[in-house]
Motif scaffolding. Structure first.
Motif, PDB file in Angstrom:
ATOM      1  N   UNK A 249       0.839  -1.208   0.000  1.00  0.00           N
ATOM      2  CA  UNK A 249       0.000   0.000   0.000  1.00  0.00           C
ATOM      3  C   UNK A 249       0.870   1.253   0.000  1.00  0.00           C
ATOM      4  N   UNK A 250       1.864   1.281   0.909  1.00  0.00           N
ATOM      5  CA  UNK A 250       2.660   2.502   1.079  1.00  0.00           C
ATOM      6  C   UNK A 250       3.599   2.721  -0.098  1.00  0.00           C
ATOM      7  N   UNK A 251       4.296   1.673  -0.514  1.00  0.00           N
ATOM      8  CA  UNK A 251       5.284   1.855  -1.588  1.00  0.00           C
ATOM      9  C   UNK A 251       4.644   1.892  -2.964  1.00  0.00           C
ATOM     10  N   UNK A 252       3.495   1.221  -3.127  1.00  0.00           N
ATOM     11  CA  UNK A 252       2.848   1.163  -4.432  1.00  0.00           C
ATOM     12  C   UNK A 252       1.728   2.172  -4.593  1.00  0.00           C
ATOM     13  N   UNK A 253       0.646   1.990  -3.838  1.00  0.00           N
ATOM     14  CA  UNK A 253      -0.538   2.833  -4.008  1.00  0.00           C
ATOM     15  C   UNK A 253      -0.272   4.281  -3.585  1.00  0.00           C
ATOM     16  N   UNK A 254       0.501   4.454  -2.509  1.00  0.00           N
ATOM     17  CA  UNK A 254       0.797   5.815  -2.032  1.00  0.00           C
ATOM     18  C   UNK A 254       2.105   6.371  -2.580  1.00  0.00           C
ATOM     19  N   UNK A 259      11.153   5.079   2.583  1.00  0.00           N
ATOM     20  CA  UNK A 259      11.092   6.109   3.613  1.00  0.00           C
ATOM     21  C   UNK A 259       9.682   6.273   4.154  1.00  0.00           C
ATOM     22  N   UNK A 260       8.698   6.243   3.263  1.00  0.00           N
ATOM     23  CA  UNK A 260       7.308   6.349   3.691  1.00  0.00           C
ATOM     24  C   UNK A 260       6.889   5.160   4.536  1.00  0.00           C
ATOM     25  N   UNK A 261       7.355   3.970   4.151  1.00  0.00           N
ATOM     26  CA  UNK A 261       7.025   2.773   4.926  1.00  0.00           C
ATOM     27  C   UNK A 261       7.637   2.865   6.324  1.00  0.00           C
ATOM     28  N   UNK A 264       5.541   5.192   8.467  1.00  0.00           N
ATOM     29  CA  UNK A 264       4.291   4.611   8.986  1.00  0.00           C
ATOM     30  C   UNK A 264       4.571   3.664  10.144  1.00  0.00           C
ATOM     31  N   UNK A 265       5.652   2.881  10.051  1.00  0.00           N
ATOM     32  CA  UNK A 265       5.995   1.975  11.146  1.00  0.00           C
ATOM     33  C   UNK A 265       6.384   2.755  12.402  1.00  0.00           C
ATOM     34  N   UNK A 266       7.136   3.861  12.202  1.00  0.00           N
ATOM     35  CA  UNK A 266       7.511   4.686  13.353  1.00  0.00           C
ATOM     36  C   UNK A 266       6.269   5.296  14.008  1.00  0.00           C
ATOM     37  N   UNK A 267       5.324   5.747  13.188  1.00  0.00           N
ATOM     38  CA  UNK A 267       4.093   6.326  13.726  1.00  0.00           C
ATOM     39  C   UNK A 267       3.303   5.287  14.512  1.00  0.00           C
ATOM     40  N   UNK A 268       3.272   4.077  13.995  1.00  0.00           N
ATOM     41  CA  UNK A 268       2.578   2.996  14.699  1.00  0.00           C
ATOM     42  C   UNK A 268       3.229   2.744  16.065  1.00  0.00           C
ATOM     43  N   UNK A 269       4.565   2.736  16.100  1.00  0.00           N
ATOM     44  CA  UNK A 269       5.269   2.526  17.360  1.00  0.00           C
ATOM     45  C   UNK A 269       5.013   3.636  18.365  1.00  0.00           C
ATOM     46  N   UNK A 307      -7.517   3.168   3.239  1.00  0.00           N
ATOM     47  CA  UNK A 307      -7.962   2.593   1.980  1.00  0.00           C
ATOM     48  C   UNK A 307      -8.593   3.567   1.011  1.00  0.00           C
ATOM     49  N   UNK A 308      -8.843   4.823   1.448  1.00  0.00           N
ATOM     50  CA  UNK A 308      -9.549   5.763   0.570  1.00  0.00           C
ATOM     51  C   UNK A 308      -8.790   7.055   0.299  1.00  0.00           C
ATOM     52  N   UNK A 309      -7.910   7.465   1.203  1.00  0.00           N
ATOM     53  CA  UNK A 309      -7.203   8.751   1.043  1.00  0.00           C
ATOM     54  C   UNK A 309      -5.784   8.467   0.541  1.00  0.00           C
ATOM     55  N   UNK A 310      -5.475   8.956  -0.641  1.00  0.00           N
ATOM     56  CA  UNK A 310      -4.200   8.624  -1.277  1.00  0.00           C
ATOM     57  C   UNK A 310      -3.146   9.675  -0.950  1.00  0.00           C
ATOM     58  N   UNK A 311      -2.902   9.860   0.352  1.00  0.00           N
ATOM     59  CA  UNK A 311      -1.913  10.833   0.821  1.00  0.00           C
ATOM     60  C   UNK A 311      -1.078  10.190   1.918  1.00  0.00           C
ATOM     61  N   UNK A 312       0.240  10.242   1.777  1.00  0.00           N
ATOM     62  CA  UNK A 312       1.119   9.613   2.754  1.00  0.00           C
ATOM     63  C   UNK A 312       0.960  10.201   4.158  1.00  0.00           C
TER      64      UNK A 312
END
Length: 412
Positions: A249-254, A259-261, A264-269, A307-312
Motif C-alpha cells: 500500500x505505502x510503496x505502491x498505491x501511495x 522512507x514512507x514505509x 508509517x511503522x515509526x508512527x505505529x510505534x 484505503x480511501x485517502x491517497x496521501x502519505x
C-alpha cells in the motif's frame, strides 16, 4: 478492597522485576525478529521457504496453545517462566554458534522459530496467570499498561536500531544478545518472592485434554469474554490483512517508497507507546468493556482512511492512531481476562482466548493478498475495516451487560 497505597507498594516490588524481565526479553525478541528475515533471504531465494519461517511462528499456537494453558494452571507459574527462558536462551545460544560457524540453514531457522513459539505457549499463559499474584486486582489495568508500554519501547525504539550495529560486528551477534536477554530475564523472574500458588486437588483421572476443554467451556460461558474473543479474532483477521499488504500500500498505491514505509511503522510505534501510557487510566476511569468499544471504532475509521485517502501524511497519522487504539485494546482484553477468570483457570482461559484469536491472522494475510491481487492495493484496508466494524458489533452485547451491571462470573 486493596488500598491505592498498597497497590503502588506492591507494583514497585515484585512487579518491578517482572516488568524488567518482560522488557529485557522483548528487546531480545526484537533483535532476533529483525535479524532472522535478513538471514533467511541470505540463505535461500525461495519466497516459499522464507514465508515458512514466519508461518512456523504461528503454527505452535494452533497446535499447542491450549496445552500450554492447561500446563500453566497445573504448575508454579514463576518456575515455569524462568525454566522456559533458560531453555529458550540455550536454544538461541546454540543457534548463534551455528551462525558464527557458518552452519546455519533455512531448515534450522524454521526449526528454531517453531521451537521458540512452542515454548512461548507455556510462557505467555503462565505470565498472564502470574500477574494477579504480583499485583492487586485494582492495579491490573495500570500494570498491564506498563508492561506492554515497556515492551513496545524496547521492541520498536531500542531493538530495531541496534540490529545494524550488531550485524556490523557479526551475523551471529543479534542472536547471541537475544540468548543473553533470555537468561537475564530468567534470573529476574527466578528472584521473585511470591508464594507458590495454592492448588485444589484435581479429581482422580482428570486428563490434560479434559482440562483444556474445561478452559474452552469457561471462556464460552462467560458472555463478556466470549464477545471479546469473537471480536478480537475478527480484529486479528483484519490485522493479518493489514500487516501482509501495508508495504504494498505505502510503496505502491501511495508511492511513499521505503522512507514512507519506515515513517508509517515509526508512527505505529509512537502511537502504541502513547496508548500504553493512557490505557491504565482509561480502564480505571471507564472500566475495561467501555474502554475497548471506542478504540475499536477509531481503528475502523483509521483503516477506512488508509484505503480511501491517497496521501502519505494521512497514512502516517492513521497508523499512529491505529497503534494507540491497538495498545489500549490489548491492555484492556488482558485485564478483563485476569479480572473475570475463575480462580485456578486463568492459564486455560488465556490459552483458549489466544489460540482462537491467533488463528485469525494467517487467514487475514491470505485474504489481504488475494484482495490486493484481484481488486487493487488499497482494497485490503477496506476489507480490514469491514472486519473491524463487525468486531465492534460483536462487542455490543458485552457493553450492554456492563451497562446493566452483570459482571459476575458465569458458573461452570
Amino acid at each position: 478492597m486493596t488500598s491505592t497505597h498498597g497497590s503502588r507498594a506492591e507494583v514497585r516490588g515484585g512487579f518491578g522485576r517482572l516488568w524488567s524481565a518482560a522488557v529485557v526479553s522483548r528487546l531480545g525478541d526484537a533483535l532476533r525478529g529483525a535479524a532472522l528475515p535478513l538471514l533467511a533471504v541470505s540463505l535461500t531465494d525461495s519466497p516459499l521457504l522464507v514465508s515458512l519461517v514466519t508461518a512456523s511462528g504461528f503454527l505452535p499456537w494452533l497446535l499447542f496453545g491450549l496445552l500450554g494453558g492447561a500446563v500453566a494452571d497445573r504448575v508454579d507459574q514463576r518456575r515455569a517462566m524462568w525454566t522456559v527462558d533458560v531453555l529458550r536462551g540455550a536454544l538461541v545460544a546454540a543457534f548463534a554458534a551455528a551462525v558464527a560457524l557458518g552452519h546455519a540453514t533455512i531448515g534450522l531457522l524454521i526449526a528454531l522459530a517453531f521451537l521458540l513459539t512452542t515454548l512461548q505457549t507455556l510462557f505467555d499463559n503462565a505470565a498472564t496467570a502470574l500477574l494477579p499474584a504480583v499485583v492487586p486486582r485494582d492495579g491490573l489495568g495500570r500494570a498491564n499498561a506498563r508492561l506492554m508500554t515497556g515492551q513496545q519501547i524496547a521492541g520498536a525504539f531500542l531493538g530495531a536500531p541496534l540490529v545494524p550495529v550488531l550485524l556490523a560486528v557479526g551475523a551471529a551477534m543479534p542472536f547471541a544478545v537475544d540468548a543473553a536477554t533470555y537468561l537475564l530475564a530468567a534470573a529476574l523472574v527466578a528472584t521473585l518472592r511470591i508464594p507458590a500458588p495454592a492448588r485444589e486437588p484435581r479429581p482422580a483421572g482428570r486428563t490434560l485434554r479434559q482440562e483444556m476443554a474445561q478452559g474452552l467451556r469457561a471462556l464460552w460461558r462467560d458472555g463478556t469474554l466470549r464477545a471479546l474473543c469473537v471480536s478480537t479474532t475478527l480484529c486479528n483477521v483484519a490485522i493479518g490483512a493489514l500487516i501482509a499488504t501495508l508495504p504494498l500500500l505505502v510503496t505502491g498505491w501511495l508511492h511513499g517508497g521505503r522512507g514512507g514505509y519506515a515513517a508509517t511503522l515509526a508512527a505505529y510505534g509512537v502511537g502504541g507507546v502513547a496508548g500504553g501510557l493512557s490505557a491504565g487510566r482509561l480502564v480505571e476511569r471507564f472500566g475495561p468493556v467501555r474502554s475497548i468499544l471506542p478504540v475499536g471504532v477509531l481503528q475502523t475509521a483509521c483503516l477506512v482512511a488508509l484505503g480511501t485517502v491517497r496521501e502519505l501524511p494521512v497514512a502516517v497519522v492513521a497508523l499512529g492512531l491505529f497503534g494507540f487504539s491497538g495498545m489500549v485494546w490489548n491492555v484492556t482484553q488482558t485485564t478483563l481476562m485476569q479480572q473475570r477468570a475463575p480462580e485456578g483457570m486463568l492459564g486455560r482461559i488465556s490459552a483458549a482466548f489466544r489460540t482462537l484469536a491467533v488463528a485469525g491472522a494467517p487467514f487475514g494475510a491470505l485474504a489481504g493478498g488475494a484482495a490486493a491481487t484481484a481488486w487493487g492495493l488499497n482494497t485490503p484496508m477496506l476489507l480490514a475495516s469491514a472486519l473491524l466494524a463487525l468486531a465492534v458489533l460483536a462487542l455490543l452485547p458485552a457493553v450492554d451487560r456492563a451497562g446493566h451491571g452483570t459482571t459476575s462470573h458465569t458458573a461452570l
